[in-house]
Design a protein around this motif. Structure first.
Motif, PDB file in Angstrom:
ATOM      1  N   LYS A 128       0.810  -1.228   0.000  1.00  0.00           N
ATOM      2  CA  LYS A 128       0.000   0.000   0.000  1.00  0.00           C
ATOM      3  C   LYS A 128       0.842   1.276   0.000  1.00  0.00           C
ATOM      4  N   THR A 129       2.171   1.112   0.027  1.00  0.00           N
ATOM      5  CA  THR A 129       3.066   2.266  -0.088  1.00  0.00           C
ATOM      6  C   THR A 129       3.969   2.146  -1.311  1.00  0.00           C
ATOM      7  N   ALA A 130       3.893   1.010  -2.019  1.00  0.00           N
ATOM      8  CA  ALA A 130       4.797   0.705  -3.141  1.00  0.00           C
ATOM      9  C   ALA A 130       6.209   0.431  -2.641  1.00  0.00           C
ATOM     10  N   ALA A 131       6.321  -0.307  -1.530  1.00  0.00           N
ATOM     11  CA  ALA A 131       7.624  -0.672  -0.985  1.00  0.00           C
ATOM     12  C   ALA A 131       8.342  -1.643  -1.918  1.00  0.00           C
ATOM     13  N   LEU A 132       9.676  -1.539  -1.938  1.00  0.00           N
ATOM     14  CA  LEU A 132      10.514  -2.364  -2.809  1.00  0.00           C
ATOM     15  C   LEU A 132      11.629  -2.997  -1.981  1.00  0.00           C
ATOM     16  N   THR A 133      12.184  -4.108  -2.497  1.00  0.00           N
ATOM     17  CA  THR A 133      13.282  -4.749  -1.776  1.00  0.00           C
ATOM     18  C   THR A 133      14.245  -5.427  -2.736  1.00  0.00           C
ATOM     19  N   THR A 134      15.446  -5.651  -2.237  1.00  0.00           N
ATOM     20  CA  THR A 134      16.436  -6.458  -2.947  1.00  0.00           C
ATOM     21  C   THR A 134      17.382  -7.052  -1.912  1.00  0.00           C
ATOM     22  N   ALA A 135      18.004  -8.179  -2.265  1.00  0.00           N
ATOM     23  CA  ALA A 135      18.854  -8.901  -1.323  1.00  0.00           C
ATOM     24  C   ALA A 135      20.303  -8.423  -1.389  1.00  0.00           C
ATOM     25  N   ILE A 136      20.991  -8.548  -0.263  1.00  0.00           N
ATOM     26  CA  ILE A 136      22.435  -8.345  -0.170  1.00  0.00           C
ATOM     27  C   ILE A 136      23.048  -9.709   0.139  1.00  0.00           C
ATOM     28  N   ASN A 137      24.158 -10.029  -0.464  1.00  0.00           N
ATOM     29  CA  ASN A 137      24.771 -11.344  -0.254  1.00  0.00           C
ATOM     30  C   ASN A 137      25.558 -11.382   1.061  1.00  0.00           C
ATOM     31  N   LYS A 138      24.865 -11.050   2.121  1.00  0.00           N
ATOM     32  CA  LYS A 138      25.418 -11.101   3.479  1.00  0.00           C
ATOM     33  C   LYS A 138      24.301 -11.549   4.402  1.00  0.00           C
ATOM     34  N   ASN A 139      24.665 -12.200   5.503  1.00  0.00           N
ATOM     35  CA  ASN A 139      23.635 -12.596   6.464  1.00  0.00           C
ATOM     36  C   ASN A 139      23.909 -12.058   7.866  1.00  0.00           C
ATOM     37  N   ASP A 140      24.630 -10.927   7.936  1.00  0.00           N
ATOM     38  CA  ASP A 140      24.907 -10.256   9.202  1.00  0.00           C
ATOM     39  C   ASP A 140      24.613  -8.772   8.998  1.00  0.00           C
ATOM     40  N   LEU A 141      23.594  -8.264   9.692  1.00  0.00           N
ATOM     41  CA  LEU A 141      23.215  -6.866   9.504  1.00  0.00           C
ATOM     42  C   LEU A 141      24.334  -5.900   9.860  1.00  0.00           C
ATOM     43  N   THR A 142      25.180  -6.258  10.827  1.00  0.00           N
ATOM     44  CA  THR A 142      26.248  -5.346  11.242  1.00  0.00           C
ATOM     45  C   THR A 142      27.312  -5.182  10.175  1.00  0.00           C
TER      46      THR A 142
ATOM     47  N   ALA B 118       8.790  10.096   1.507  1.00  0.00           N
ATOM     48  CA  ALA B 118       9.993   9.261   1.501  1.00  0.00           C
ATOM     49  C   ALA B 118      10.559   9.132   2.912  1.00  0.00           C
ATOM     50  N   ARG B 119      10.980   7.934   3.267  1.00  0.00           N
ATOM     51  CA  ARG B 119      11.515   7.648   4.594  1.00  0.00           C
ATOM     52  C   ARG B 119      12.824   6.883   4.465  1.00  0.00           C
ATOM     53  N   PRO B 120      13.628   6.819   5.534  1.00  0.00           N
ATOM     54  CA  PRO B 120      14.925   6.144   5.445  1.00  0.00           C
ATOM     55  C   PRO B 120      14.783   4.666   5.043  1.00  0.00           C
ATOM     56  N   TRP B 121      15.757   4.186   4.280  1.00  0.00           N
ATOM     57  CA  TRP B 121      15.803   2.773   3.941  1.00  0.00           C
ATOM     58  C   TRP B 121      16.205   1.963   5.177  1.00  0.00           C
ATOM     59  N   TYR B 122      15.802   0.689   5.173  1.00  0.00           N
ATOM     60  CA  TYR B 122      16.149  -0.215   6.269  1.00  0.00           C
ATOM     61  C   TYR B 122      16.790  -1.491   5.731  1.00  0.00           C
ATOM     62  N   LYS B 123      17.619  -2.088   6.575  1.00  0.00           N
ATOM     63  CA  LYS B 123      18.149  -3.428   6.298  1.00  0.00           C
ATOM     64  C   LYS B 123      17.462  -4.384   7.268  1.00  0.00           C
TER      65      LYS B 123
ATOM     66  N   THR C  73      11.528 -14.178  13.940  1.00  0.00           N
ATOM     67  CA  THR C  73      12.427 -13.211  14.555  1.00  0.00           C
ATOM     68  C   THR C  73      12.821 -12.206  13.481  1.00  0.00           C
ATOM     69  N   LEU C  74      12.527 -10.942  13.724  1.00  0.00           N
ATOM     70  CA  LEU C  74      12.904  -9.879  12.796  1.00  0.00           C
ATOM     71  C   LEU C  74      14.074  -9.104  13.368  1.00  0.00           C
ATOM     72  N   GLN C  75      15.149  -9.003  12.584  1.00  0.00           N
ATOM     73  CA  GLN C  75      16.274  -8.137  12.899  1.00  0.00           C
ATOM     74  C   GLN C  75      16.219  -6.960  11.927  1.00  0.00           C
ATOM     75  N   TYR C  76      16.331  -5.731  12.434  1.00  0.00           N
ATOM     76  CA  TYR C  76      16.206  -4.591  11.524  1.00  0.00           C
ATOM     77  C   TYR C  76      16.964  -3.384  12.054  1.00  0.00           C
ATOM     78  N   ALA C  77      17.397  -2.532  11.114  1.00  0.00           N
ATOM     79  CA  ALA C  77      18.117  -1.314  11.465  1.00  0.00           C
ATOM     80  C   ALA C  77      18.157  -0.407  10.241  1.00  0.00           C
TER      81      ALA C  77
ATOM     82  N   THR D   6      24.308  -1.335  14.979  1.00  0.00           N
ATOM     83  CA  THR D   6      23.593  -2.323  15.793  1.00  0.00           C
ATOM     84  C   THR D   6      22.184  -2.453  15.238  1.00  0.00           C
ATOM     85  N   PHE D   7      21.479  -3.475  15.676  1.00  0.00           N
ATOM     86  CA  PHE D   7      20.120  -3.664  15.162  1.00  0.00           C
ATOM     87  C   PHE D   7      19.166  -4.013  16.290  1.00  0.00           C
ATOM     88  N   LYS D   8      17.877  -3.796  16.023  1.00  0.00           N
ATOM     89  CA  LYS D   8      16.810  -4.161  16.948  1.00  0.00           C
ATOM     90  C   LYS D   8      16.273  -5.541  16.568  1.00  0.00           C
TER      91      LYS D   8
END
Length: 349
Positions: free
Chosen positions: A92-106, A166-171, A183-187, A193-195
Motif C-alpha cells: 500500500k506504499t509501493a515498498a521495494l526490496t532487494t537482497a544483499i549477499n550477506k547474512n549479518d546486519l552489522t 519518503a523515509r529512510p531505507w532499512y536493512k 524473529t525480525l532483525q532490523y536497522a 547495531t540492530f533491533k
C-alpha cells in the motif's frame, strides 16, 4: 454468632446455585447479519494535498457494518499467521526490496546500497522488487528459510506511492524462531547495531504487522471480520507487448485469505434491485484478491472519471452470507469527493 455465619454461608451457597442454574438455562441471542447500508468511507488523514493521495485504507465487514480505518504507511512488513512462513512488503506504499549477499546486519553499510535498483522504473524489471500482485504467498521476495544461515539481509525502500513521504531505507533479516513464529532483525542502513522483534503467529488474523518506527502494530481486523479493503495498491498494467507494475489509488481488494469470494454481475443480466438469493447462489465466484480491483470504475485519466453503472458485485462472505455491492461515487468530477468514496451493500435474502 457461629449459627448466623453458617446460615449466611448456606444462603450464599443456595444463591450461587440459583445463579448457576440460571446461567445454564440462559439463551445467548444470535446476532443476525446486517441488512446493509450506504456509507461514505473517509480515507483522508487531513494532511493530503489531494484526494487521490488519501493516506488511509478502509476495511469493511458487511455482516456487522464495521469499518476499520488504518494508515497505509502504518506498517512495513506483514508476517503470515498460517502454517507457512511468509513475510510480505507493504503493497500500500509501493515498498521495494532487494537482497544483499550477506547474512549479518552489522556487516551491511551504506556502501552496499550504492547503485541498488530500488526505485520504480515502470518497467517489467519492477516485478523483481515486489511481492506477487495477486497476493500469492508462494512469490514473496523475502524468504524465511528453516536454516538460519540461509536467510540473507534485505534492503527495504519503504515506498512513496500515492502521497507517502519518503523515509529512510532499512536493512532487515527474518528468521524462524523456536516458538513457531518469526524473529525480525532490523536497522537503518548506517546503524551498526540492530533491533530484534519476536513475532507470534495468531490464527485469528491473516498477518501480524510490524512498523520499523513503532514495532508490532494493529492494521487489519481479524480474518473473519472483514470482507473488502478500499485502498491504494499495485496492479498489473498493460504496456507495450507485456505488463508492468503500476500503483493505483481507489483500489478494492477482497479478503482472499479469509475466505471472501466475489462475482461481478452486469446489470443487463441481473438488475441490482431485483437480484434474488437464487440468482446469487447460481453465480460463479472468484477468490482472487484482485477480483474487484479497479474494474468498477473508469480510468481517472479520462475526461470524466466515474463509477461504471453497468455492473455491481456479489460478495459471498466466510459465513455464507450474500451481499450485493455497488459503488456510488469516488471522484469530484462525478459529484463525489476524491478520498471519500460512497458505496452501498445489501444483504440478499
Amino acid at each position: 454468632m457461629k449459627t448466623n455465619l453458617s446460615y449466611l454461608a448456606i444462603s450464599a451457597g443456595l444463591a450461587l446455585l440459583t445463579i448457576s442454574s440460571c446461567k445454564k438455562d440462559e439463551v445467548i441471542p444470535v446476532i443476525p447479519p446486517s441488512d446493509g447500508k450506504e456509507v461514505t468511507l473517509n480515507l483522508l488523514a487531513g494532511s493530503e494535498a489531494t484526494g487521490d493521495k488519501a493516506l488511509n485504507s478502509a476495511f469493511i465487514d458487511f455482516s456487522s457494518d464495521e469499518i476499520t480505518i488504518s494508515g497505509r504507511a502504518d506498517w512495513d512488513l506483514a508476517f503470515y499467521s498460517g502454517s507457512d512462513f511468509r513475510v510480505t512488503l507493504n503493497y500500500k506504499t509501493a515498498a521495494l526490496t532487494t537482497a544483499i549477499n550477506k547474512n549479518d546486519l552489522t556487516q551491511v553499510t551504506g556502501a552496499d546500497t550504492i547503485g541498488l535498483p530500488l526505485s520504480l522504473t515502470y518497467s517489467a524489471a519492477d516485478f523483481a522488487k515486489i511481492d506477487s500482485i495477486t497476493g500469492d504467498l508462494a512469490y514473496t521476495r523475502i524468504p524465511v528459510n528453516a536454516t538460519a544461515s540461509d536467510n540473507k539481509v534485505y534492503i527495504i525502500q519503504r515506498g512513496t506511492g500515492a502521497g507517502i513521504t519518503a523515509r529512510p531505507w532499512y536493512k532487515v533479516r527474518v528468521l524462524r524462531n523456536g516458538q513457531g513464529g518469526y524473529t525480525l532483525q532490523y536497522a537503518r542502513i548506517t546503524e551498526t547495531t540492530f533491533k530484534t522483534i519476536e513475532i507470534t503467529k495468531d490464527a485469528q488474523y491473516n498477518f501480524q504487522f510490524v512498523s520499523f518506527d513503532n514495532g508490532i502494530v494493529s492494521v487489519e481486523p481479524k480474518k473473519a471480520d472483514w470482507d473488502i479493503q478500499y485502498t491504494a495498491a499495485f496492479d498489473k498494467y498493460p504496456f507495450g507487448d507485456g505488463f508492468i507494475p503500476y500503483f493505483f489509488s481507489d483500489f478494492v481488494l477482497i479478503n482472499y485469505l479469509g475466505g471472501t469470494q466475489v462475482s461481478e454481475v452486469l446489470t443487463a443480466d441481473h438488475p441490482y434491485t431485483a437480484i434474488t438469493l437464487t440468482d446469487a447462489t447460481s453465480l460463479t465466484y472468484s477468490g482472487n484478491r484482485l477480483a474487484i480491483a479497479d474494474k468498477w470504475r473508469t480510468l481517472t485519466s479520462v475526461a470524466s472519471p466515474s463509477v461504471l453503472a453497468d455492473r455491481f458485485y456479489v460478495i459471498k462472505d466466510v459465513a455464507g452470507n450474500y451481499y450485493k455491492l455497488k459503488f456510488i461515487s469516488f471522484h469530484d468530477k462525478e459529484g463525489g469527493t476524491r478520498g471519500k468514496p460512497e458505496i452501498e451493500y445489501k444483504l440478499i435474502k
